[in-house]
Scaffold this motif. Sequence first.
Motif, short mmCIF file in Angstrom:
data_model
loop_
_atom_site.label_atom_id
_atom_site.label_comp_id
_atom_site.label_asym_id
_atom_site.label_seq_id
_atom_site.Cartn_x
_atom_site.Cartn_y
_atom_site.Cartn_z
N ARG A 150 0.77 -0.99 -0.17
CA ARG A 150 -0.47 0.09 0.16
C ARG A 150 1.08 1.17 -0.11
O ARG A 150 1.00 2.27 -0.40
CB ARG A 150 -1.22 0.44 1.51
CG ARG A 150 -1.68 1.03 1.37
CD ARG A 150 -2.96 0.54 2.31
NE ARG A 150 -2.52 1.25 3.65
CZ ARG A 150 -2.37 0.02 4.73
NH1 ARG A 150 -2.72 -1.48 4.15
NH2 ARG A 150 -2.18 -0.10 5.70
N ALA A 151 2.09 1.53 0.90
CA ALA A 151 2.82 2.46 0.63
C ALA A 151 2.98 2.85 -0.49
O ALA A 151 3.60 3.90 -0.81
CB ALA A 151 3.43 2.01 1.57
N MET A 152 4.20 1.27 -1.16
CA MET A 152 4.97 1.27 -2.52
C MET A 152 4.34 1.83 -3.28
O MET A 152 4.41 2.73 -4.54
CB MET A 152 5.65 0.81 -2.36
CG MET A 152 6.58 -0.12 -1.43
SD MET A 152 6.92 -2.16 -2.56
CE MET A 152 7.70 -2.19 -3.86
N ALA A 177 1.09 4.18 -3.00
CA ALA A 177 0.80 5.30 -2.41
C ALA A 177 1.50 6.06 -3.32
O ALA A 177 2.29 6.43 -3.98
CB ALA A 177 0.78 5.88 -1.58
N ARG A 178 0.68 7.31 -3.92
CA ARG A 178 0.91 8.50 -4.56
C ARG A 178 1.00 9.47 -3.52
O ARG A 178 0.14 10.97 -3.97
CB ARG A 178 0.65 9.24 -5.75
CG ARG A 178 0.55 7.62 -7.38
CD ARG A 178 1.99 7.54 -7.24
NE ARG A 178 2.75 6.89 -8.48
CZ ARG A 178 3.12 5.46 -8.01
NH1 ARG A 178 2.80 4.96 -6.67
NH2 ARG A 178 2.76 4.68 -8.66
N TYR A 179 1.64 10.04 -2.78
CA TYR A 179 1.43 11.33 -1.74
C TYR A 179 2.47 12.30 -1.84
O TYR A 179 3.18 11.92 -2.21
CB TYR A 179 2.07 10.21 -0.18
CG TYR A 179 2.11 11.39 1.34
CD1 TYR A 179 0.82 12.11 1.49
CD2 TYR A 179 3.02 12.24 1.34
CE1 TYR A 179 0.46 13.70 2.54
CE2 TYR A 179 3.03 12.90 2.67
CZ TYR A 179 1.41 13.35 3.37
OH TYR A 179 1.78 14.09 3.92
N VAL A 180 2.05 13.42 -2.07
CA VAL A 180 2.23 14.52 -1.66
C VAL A 180 2.37 15.42 -0.83
O VAL A 180 1.61 15.62 -0.27
CB VAL A 180 1.88 15.35 -2.91
CG1 VAL A 180 2.95 16.54 -3.49
CG2 VAL A 180 1.82 14.33 -4.63
N PRO A 181 3.11 15.69 -0.13
CA PRO A 181 3.85 17.05 1.17
C PRO A 181 2.71 18.17 -0.02
O PRO A 181 2.33 18.92 -0.55
CB PRO A 181 4.98 16.69 1.27
CG PRO A 181 5.96 15.67 0.88
CD PRO A 181 4.48 15.81 -0.35
N ASN A 182 2.44 18.49 2.12
CA ASN A 182 0.99 19.65 1.53
C ASN A 182 1.49 21.07 2.25
O ASN A 182 2.72 21.06 2.09
CB ASN A 182 0.49 20.29 3.06
CG ASN A 182 -0.16 20.86 3.11
OD1 ASN A 182 -0.38 21.63 1.89
ND2 ASN A 182 -1.52 21.22 4.22
N LYS A 183 2.19 21.55 0.33
CA LYS A 183 3.08 22.71 0.25
C LYS A 183 2.65 23.68 0.91
O LYS A 183 3.28 25.29 0.94
CB LYS A 183 3.29 23.08 -1.54
CG LYS A 183 3.42 22.17 -1.58
CD LYS A 183 4.27 22.24 -3.69
CE LYS A 183 4.57 21.33 -4.52
NZ LYS A 183 4.50 20.98 -5.93
N ILE A 225 6.12 8.71 3.31
CA ILE A 225 5.00 7.89 3.70
C ILE A 225 4.39 7.89 5.00
O ILE A 225 5.33 7.83 5.48
CB ILE A 225 4.82 6.95 2.30
CG1 ILE A 225 5.20 7.50 1.30
CG2 ILE A 225 3.43 6.84 2.50
CD1 ILE A 225 5.33 6.48 0.25
N PRO A 226 3.20 8.38 5.17
CA PRO A 226 2.46 8.42 6.66
C PRO A 226 2.28 7.43 6.78
O PRO A 226 1.82 6.10 5.95
CB PRO A 226 1.52 9.85 6.10
CG PRO A 226 1.41 9.53 4.79
CD PRO A 226 1.87 9.59 4.49
N ARG A 227 2.18 6.81 7.80
CA ARG A 227 1.28 5.37 8.48
C ARG A 227 0.01 4.57 7.54
O ARG A 227 0.31 3.84 7.55
CB ARG A 227 1.99 5.27 10.05
CG ARG A 227 1.01 4.15 10.48
CD ARG A 227 1.70 3.94 12.17
NE ARG A 227 1.16 2.87 12.46
CZ ARG A 227 1.59 1.56 12.05
NH1 ARG A 227 1.98 1.25 11.71
NH2 ARG A 227 0.31 0.43 12.79
N ARG A 228 -1.14 6.16 7.94
CA ARG A 228 -2.08 5.89 7.34
C ARG A 228 -2.05 5.22 5.80
O ARG A 228 -3.51 4.88 5.60
CB ARG A 228 -2.42 6.90 7.05
CG ARG A 228 -2.37 8.37 6.83
CD ARG A 228 -3.07 9.27 7.12
NE ARG A 228 -2.95 10.93 6.19
CZ ARG A 228 -3.33 11.45 4.78
NH1 ARG A 228 -3.35 10.64 4.41
NH2 ARG A 228 -2.91 12.10 4.46
#
Length: 240
Positions: free
Chosen positions: A33-35, A37-43, A136-139
Amino acid sequence: MADWAPIAKEYDPLKAGSIDGTDEEPHDRAIWRAMLARYVPNKGVTGDPHLTLFVARLNLQTTEEKLKEVFSRYGDIRKIRLVRDLVTGFSKGYAFIEYKEERALLKAHRDANRLVIDQHEIFVDFELERTLKGWIPRRLGGGFGGKKESGQLRFGGRDRPFRKPINLPAMKSDLYGEGSGEKRNWSREGARDWRTRDRDHERSRDKRWPERERSWAWGESERDSKEDRSRGRDRRDRDR
């Protein structure tokens, strides 16, 4: 191995799932799930990330005023950001606290972890969203803390660093190649040593054998003499 480090310099969910950071295949659903994920930090987040603490596992009823009351013990606070749901406005259970000095940050990181606030034991760590590339956050299946679905722990953080892999030396599997002559010579010398030891043992045994015979003979003669003396005493007693 030249660039190996106990603390992760760039976040990789697959490496964070192994104790030495050398896994090559995902072994549970959280890593998958983490790999994916397409997580982008809040700019839109402002402030110094190197002076910011991440506080999680909060009671949903905990407010910014309560957090300021607790964390102001460790130093001057510049800003508190309690993350809330955009629709309902309710707390999501985690917040970010920015200090003015690094000394206060380190003190809060050391002493505030596992502190009980509003009947909840909180978790405190440094902010990694803006300081660690690929975070990548834990959620979403990432993170460093807690247990994964496989039951293993996350590694690579400051509290749980990687363990250095064991480098085993290359073993020579060719018994008839290089170095085989030395092995054959050693085995021949060892055989010679055992043969000489056997001969010496036999010779020493032959030398000790007559001595044992003499000792046994002496013991038998002494026993016979004792029996004769006892019989003589018995006869004298009867005559009396």
